[in-house]
Design a protein around this motif. Structure first.
Motif, PDB file in Angstrom:
ATOM      1  N   SER A 111       0.818  -1.219   0.000  1.00 38.21           N
ATOM      2  CA  SER A 111       0.000   0.000   0.000  1.00 38.21           C
ATOM      3  C   SER A 111       0.848   1.265   0.000  1.00 38.21           C
ATOM      4  O   SER A 111       0.323   2.372   0.164  1.00 38.21           O
ATOM      5  CB  SER A 111      -0.938   0.003   1.219  1.00 38.21           C
ATOM      6  OG  SER A 111      -1.874  -1.058   1.145  1.00 38.21           O
ATOM      7  N   GLY A 112       2.144   1.108  -0.177  1.00 40.62           N
ATOM      8  CA  GLY A 112       3.022   2.272  -0.230  1.00 40.62           C
ATOM      9  C   GLY A 112       3.453   2.798   1.121  1.00 40.62           C
ATOM     10  O   GLY A 112       3.971   3.908   1.205  1.00 40.62           O
ATOM     11  N   ASN A 113       3.243   2.017   2.185  1.00 40.19           N
ATOM     12  CA  ASN A 113       3.672   2.448   3.515  1.00 40.19           C
ATOM     13  C   ASN A 113       5.142   2.103   3.738  1.00 40.19           C
ATOM     14  O   ASN A 113       5.643   1.096   3.219  1.00 40.19           O
ATOM     15  CB  ASN A 113       2.836   1.751   4.594  1.00 40.19           C
ATOM     16  CG  ASN A 113       1.358   2.030   4.449  1.00 40.19           C
ATOM     17  OD1 ASN A 113       0.940   3.177   4.347  1.00 40.19           O
ATOM     18  ND2 ASN A 113       0.554   0.967   4.423  1.00 40.19           N
ATOM     19  N   LYS A 114       5.823   2.915   4.539  1.00 38.54           N
ATOM     20  CA  LYS A 114       7.235   2.689   4.824  1.00 38.54           C
ATOM     21  C   LYS A 114       7.381   1.535   5.820  1.00 38.54           C
ATOM     22  O   LYS A 114       6.832   1.575   6.918  1.00 38.54           O
ATOM     23  CB  LYS A 114       7.865   3.964   5.377  1.00 38.54           C
ATOM     24  CG  LYS A 114       7.826   5.117   4.372  1.00 38.54           C
ATOM     25  CD  LYS A 114       8.347   6.418   4.959  1.00 38.54           C
ATOM     26  CE  LYS A 114       8.284   7.534   3.926  1.00 38.54           C
ATOM     27  NZ  LYS A 114       8.761   8.838   4.457  1.00 38.54           N
ATOM     28  N   ILE A 115       8.150   0.521   5.421  1.00 41.49           N
ATOM     29  CA  ILE A 115       8.250  -0.701   6.220  1.00 41.49           C
ATOM     30  C   ILE A 115       9.064  -0.491   7.484  1.00 41.49           C
ATOM     31  O   ILE A 115       8.738  -1.011   8.552  1.00 41.49           O
ATOM     32  CB  ILE A 115       8.869  -1.837   5.377  1.00 41.49           C
ATOM     33  CG1 ILE A 115       7.972  -2.140   4.169  1.00 41.49           C
ATOM     34  CG2 ILE A 115       9.075  -3.087   6.221  1.00 41.49           C
ATOM     35  CD1 ILE A 115       8.612  -3.082   3.168  1.00 41.49           C
ATOM     36  N   GLY A 116      10.131   0.269   7.397  1.00 48.37           N
ATOM     37  CA  GLY A 116      10.977   0.463   8.568  1.00 48.37           C
ATOM     38  C   GLY A 116      12.312   1.059   8.182  1.00 48.37           C
ATOM     39  O   GLY A 116      12.460   1.668   7.122  1.00 48.37           O
ATOM     40  N   LEU A 117      13.308   0.845   9.031  1.00 49.59           N
ATOM     41  CA  LEU A 117      14.619   1.450   8.809  1.00 49.59           C
ATOM     42  C   LEU A 117      15.705   0.579   9.417  1.00 49.59           C
ATOM     43  O   LEU A 117      15.445  -0.345  10.180  1.00 49.59           O
ATOM     44  CB  LEU A 117      14.669   2.858   9.415  1.00 49.59           C
ATOM     45  CG  LEU A 117      14.371   3.010  10.907  1.00 49.59           C
ATOM     46  CD1 LEU A 117      15.585   2.702  11.789  1.00 49.59           C
ATOM     47  CD2 LEU A 117      13.873   4.416  11.218  1.00 49.59           C
ATOM     48  N   LEU A 197       1.183  -0.150   8.828  1.00 52.68           N
ATOM     49  CA  LEU A 197       1.506  -1.108   7.779  1.00 52.68           C
ATOM     50  C   LEU A 197       0.266  -1.810   7.251  1.00 52.68           C
ATOM     51  O   LEU A 197      -0.727  -1.968   7.973  1.00 52.68           O
ATOM     52  CB  LEU A 197       2.492  -2.154   8.309  1.00 52.68           C
ATOM     53  CG  LEU A 197       3.874  -1.647   8.747  1.00 52.68           C
ATOM     54  CD1 LEU A 197       4.650  -2.764   9.438  1.00 52.68           C
ATOM     55  CD2 LEU A 197       4.650  -1.097   7.562  1.00 52.68           C
ATOM     56  N   ASP A 198       0.328  -2.253   5.998  1.00 53.84           N
ATOM     57  CA  ASP A 198      -0.722  -3.076   5.397  1.00 53.84           C
ATOM     58  C   ASP A 198      -0.334  -4.535   5.606  1.00 53.84           C
ATOM     59  O   ASP A 198       0.516  -5.073   4.894  1.00 53.84           O
ATOM     60  CB  ASP A 198      -0.847  -2.765   3.904  1.00 53.84           C
ATOM     61  CG  ASP A 198      -1.890  -3.629   3.215  1.00 53.84           C
ATOM     62  OD1 ASP A 198      -2.563  -4.431   3.904  1.00 53.84           O
ATOM     63  OD2 ASP A 198      -2.025  -3.525   1.976  1.00 53.84           O
ATOM     64  N   THR A 201      -1.243  -8.836   3.466  1.00 51.02           N
ATOM     65  CA  THR A 201      -0.402  -9.771   2.711  1.00 51.02           C
ATOM     66  C   THR A 201       1.009  -9.748   3.301  1.00 51.02           C
ATOM     67  O   THR A 201       1.327  -8.917   4.149  1.00 51.02           O
ATOM     68  CB  THR A 201      -0.327  -9.374   1.219  1.00 51.02           C
ATOM     69  OG1 THR A 201       0.235  -8.053   1.114  1.00 51.02           O
ATOM     70  CG2 THR A 201      -1.712  -9.374   0.582  1.00 51.02           C
ATOM     71  N   ASP A 202       1.848 -10.671   2.834  1.00 51.24           N
ATOM     72  CA  ASP A 202       3.235 -10.681   3.280  1.00 51.24           C
ATOM     73  C   ASP A 202       3.923  -9.378   2.881  1.00 51.24           C
ATOM     74  O   ASP A 202       3.643  -8.801   1.825  1.00 51.24           O
ATOM     75  CB  ASP A 202       3.996 -11.852   2.648  1.00 51.24           C
ATOM     76  CG  ASP A 202       3.590 -13.194   3.231  1.00 51.24           C
ATOM     77  OD1 ASP A 202       2.959 -13.198   4.306  1.00 51.24           O
ATOM     78  OD2 ASP A 202       3.900 -14.223   2.609  1.00 51.24           O
ATOM     79  N   ILE A 203       4.819  -8.930   3.732  1.00 53.79           N
ATOM     80  CA  ILE A 203       5.615  -7.739   3.455  1.00 53.79           C
ATOM     81  C   ILE A 203       7.073  -8.157   3.335  1.00 53.79           C
ATOM     82  O   ILE A 203       7.624  -8.772   4.256  1.00 53.79           O
ATOM     83  CB  ILE A 203       5.459  -6.682   4.571  1.00 53.79           C
ATOM     84  CG1 ILE A 203       4.007  -6.213   4.676  1.00 53.79           C
ATOM     85  CG2 ILE A 203       6.378  -5.498   4.308  1.00 53.79           C
ATOM     86  CD1 ILE A 203       3.763  -5.258   5.837  1.00 53.79           C
TER      87      ILE A 203
END
Length: 216
Positions: A111-117, A197-198, A201-203
């Motif tokens: 969904s275009g969300n930032k996963i992390g850092l 996060l979305d 589904t798997d990220i």
């Protein structure tokens, strides 16, 4: 591009109406130094770090989730003693959920969300350079114009700062020339909060960065 073309057209028209003796000129000088110095950096595991599967149940709802730290070994070999500094370029620039030059992104979810850092830390106490004992770290946030007092404190490598090493404690002269360097680096990963996060589904975490050697 359109703005540039309009400006150039107007400038040409202006030059055409000026007397010949009023023409102005400017010079361009292109300089550089081609050096025989050459250094090769190698990361253990070909620079690949795997965390395996992470259950969404292990993530925090409203705050980031810090994963167990991982270690990487860096070997940097030069064809002779060379003054250099290190910098890291984020190949997923703009995807870290906290904006800082020491944080690198893990990509985006579906969904275009930032996963992390993640961050990468050099520890002078876990670094060996030629026959030095001990090794001191130094850093410049102004492109090498000035350097931090060399000491034994860990340094997070940045995307805009320069990181180097010297054998002189308290020095502000910048990195000393090194031929062979080895260091154990610490990689730390933080996953964004679940609410950001979305998770339908798997990220796939997809961090990628390039460690650069800059010759001084």
């Amino acid at each position: 591009m359109k703005t540039s073309l309009i400006f150039l057209t107007a400038a040409v028209g202006l030059v055409n109406v000026l007397p010949a003796h009023a023409a102005s000129t400017t010079d361009l000088s292109v300089k550089g130094l081609i050096t025989p110095a050459s250094c090769t950096p190698i990361l253990s595991g070909n620079g690949r770090v795997e965390f395996g599967k992470i259950s969404q149940q292990d993530l925090n709802l409203t705050t980031g989730k810090r994963l167990p730290r991982k270690s990487l070994n860096l070997t940097l070999t030069c064809n002779g003693p060379v003054q250099y500094a290190l910098r890291m370029r984020d190949n997923r620039d703009g995807t870290a959920h906290v904006n800082s030059e020491i944080f690198y992104g893990l990509g985006l979810d579906n969904s275009g969300n930032k996963i992390g850092l993640y961050s990468l830390t050099f520890d002078p106490k876990q670094t060996a350079a030629d026959s030095w004992a001990p090794v001191y770290g130094t850093e410049s946030t102004v492109g090498g114009l000035a350097w931090r007092v060399a000491n034994l404190k860990p340094i997070d490598i940045g995307a805009r700062s320069l990181l180097g090493f010297t054998d002189i404690e308290g020095s502000t002269a910048g990195p000393a020339a090194i031929q062979n360097l080895t260091s154990t680096l610490t990689l730390e990963v933080v996953i964004n909060a679940k609410q950001n996060l979305d998770l339908s589904t798997d990220i796939m975490m997809d961090g990628s960065a390039t460690l650069e050697v800059l010759y001084l």
